[in-house]
Write a protein that holds these residues in place. Structure first.
Motif, mmCIF file in Angstrom:
data_model
loop_
_atom_site.group_PDB
_atom_site.id
_atom_site.type_symbol
_atom_site.label_atom_id
_atom_site.label_comp_id
_atom_site.label_asym_id
_atom_site.label_seq_id
_atom_site.Cartn_x
_atom_site.Cartn_y
_atom_site.Cartn_z
ATOM 1 N N GLN A 15 -45.125 32.265 98.104
ATOM 2 C CA GLN A 15 -45.966 32.865 97.671
ATOM 3 C C GLN A 15 -46.696 33.441 98.774
ATOM 4 O O GLN A 15 -46.896 32.197 99.530
ATOM 5 C CB GLN A 15 -46.894 32.127 96.559
ATOM 6 N N ARG A 16 -47.748 34.101 98.207
ATOM 7 C CA ARG A 16 -49.319 34.493 99.462
ATOM 8 C C ARG A 16 -50.187 33.819 99.588
ATOM 9 O O ARG A 16 -50.877 33.453 98.293
ATOM 10 C CB ARG A 16 -49.007 35.900 99.183
ATOM 11 N N ASN A 17 -50.493 32.969 100.635
ATOM 12 C CA ASN A 17 -51.471 32.417 101.120
ATOM 13 C C ASN A 17 -52.423 32.457 102.095
ATOM 14 O O ASN A 17 -51.845 33.692 102.656
ATOM 15 C CB ASN A 17 -51.136 30.684 101.508
ATOM 16 N N CYS A 18 -53.675 31.751 101.919
ATOM 17 C CA CYS A 18 -54.269 32.327 103.098
ATOM 18 C C CYS A 18 -55.853 30.854 103.308
ATOM 19 O O CYS A 18 -55.864 30.510 102.853
ATOM 20 C CB CYS A 18 -55.338 33.097 102.824
ATOM 21 N N ILE A 19 -55.263 30.905 104.987
ATOM 22 C CA ILE A 19 -56.796 29.795 105.538
ATOM 23 C C ILE A 19 -57.885 30.536 105.547
ATOM 24 O O ILE A 19 -57.025 31.845 106.372
ATOM 25 C CB ILE A 19 -56.295 28.844 106.315
ATOM 26 N N TYR A 20 -58.648 29.912 106.779
ATOM 27 C CA TYR A 20 -60.421 30.560 106.985
ATOM 28 C C TYR A 20 -60.342 29.990 108.112
ATOM 29 O O TYR A 20 -61.761 28.996 108.068
ATOM 30 C CB TYR A 20 -61.166 30.817 106.479
#
Length: 229
Positions: A15-20
């Protein structure tokens, strides 16, 4: 000064994830808040350069708390940029430096005892991840209410997710970098992973503490920036 949201995209379990992570720009000097998972150094470097900044100007790294998605690449940053000044709370500094076993590892080992099947496999993997993190001494240990970064930033103790978790408040731009004290979920601030909070009551108080700042912008590590006005 300004705060820049760095969107770091990656794939996990298909799955595609993102952190910031956040980048603070002050008088041409850069401060990075949190460093992503292990081996995320190139991804964060690329994001900084894409925003038009040079890593040679990276002066500080602030760690909000000890979790593998926040300190995973800290060692790599310090190795590549040895002049960088590392900042964390007194409590978290003990775990980051290796002076004490991390709370998160102790929690994971305790939870593993009641896991079976796929859940246990994940638990074992997570423990391996935590044990593989490389320790780094912290240069500056900060406390609640302390003002840092040339008077622009106030440290806010936001325990609960971990005991020494900190958030960062910038009065001049009415902004907060929340770490995991709050996440942006469907355009609302809420507690990050309440099932893994070391003290849920403290986490609830810390969330309220963050809300009480009545900032215009909240930079959330999970869910991204939330602008309220």
């Amino acid at each position: 000064m300004k705060i820049i949201e760095l969107a770091i995209e990656f794939e996990f379990n298909g799955q595609r994830n993102c952190i910031y992570p956040s980048l603070i720009v002050l008088n041409h000097e850069l401060t990075l808040v949190d460093t992503g998972y292990a081996q995320f150094l190139p991804l964060i470097e690329e994001a900084i350069v894409e925003h038009g900044y040079e890593l040679a100007n990276l002066k500080n790294i602030i760690i909000t708390h000890y979790d593998d998605d926040h300190i995973g690449s800290l060692y790599d940053f310090k190795q590549k940029y040895p002049w960088v000044h590392l900042i964390a709370s007194e409590e978290e500094a003990k775990y980051i430096s290796g002076a004490m076993k991390s709370e998160r590892l102790g929690q994971a080992e305790a939870m593993l005892e009641n896991m079976v099947g796929k859940e246990r496999e994940f638990g074992e993997w997570f423990i391996r991840q935590l044990k593989s993190l490389k320790h780094v001494p912290i240069d500056e240990q900060v406390r609640d209410g302390e003002v840092i970064l040339n008077g622009t930033c106030r440290v806010i103790a936001t325990a609960g997710h971990t005991s020494g978790h900190i958030s960062l408040y910038f009065p001049s731009v009415q902004s907060v970098i929340t770490g995991d004290a709050a996440i942006n979920e469907e355009h609302k601030l809420t507690i990050a992973n309440p099932q893994f909070c070391l003290d849920i009551k403290e986490a609830e108080r810390s969330l309220q503490k963050v809300l009480d700042l009545q900032a215009n912008t909240y930079y959330c590590y999970h869910g991204g920036k939330l602008v309220l006005s």
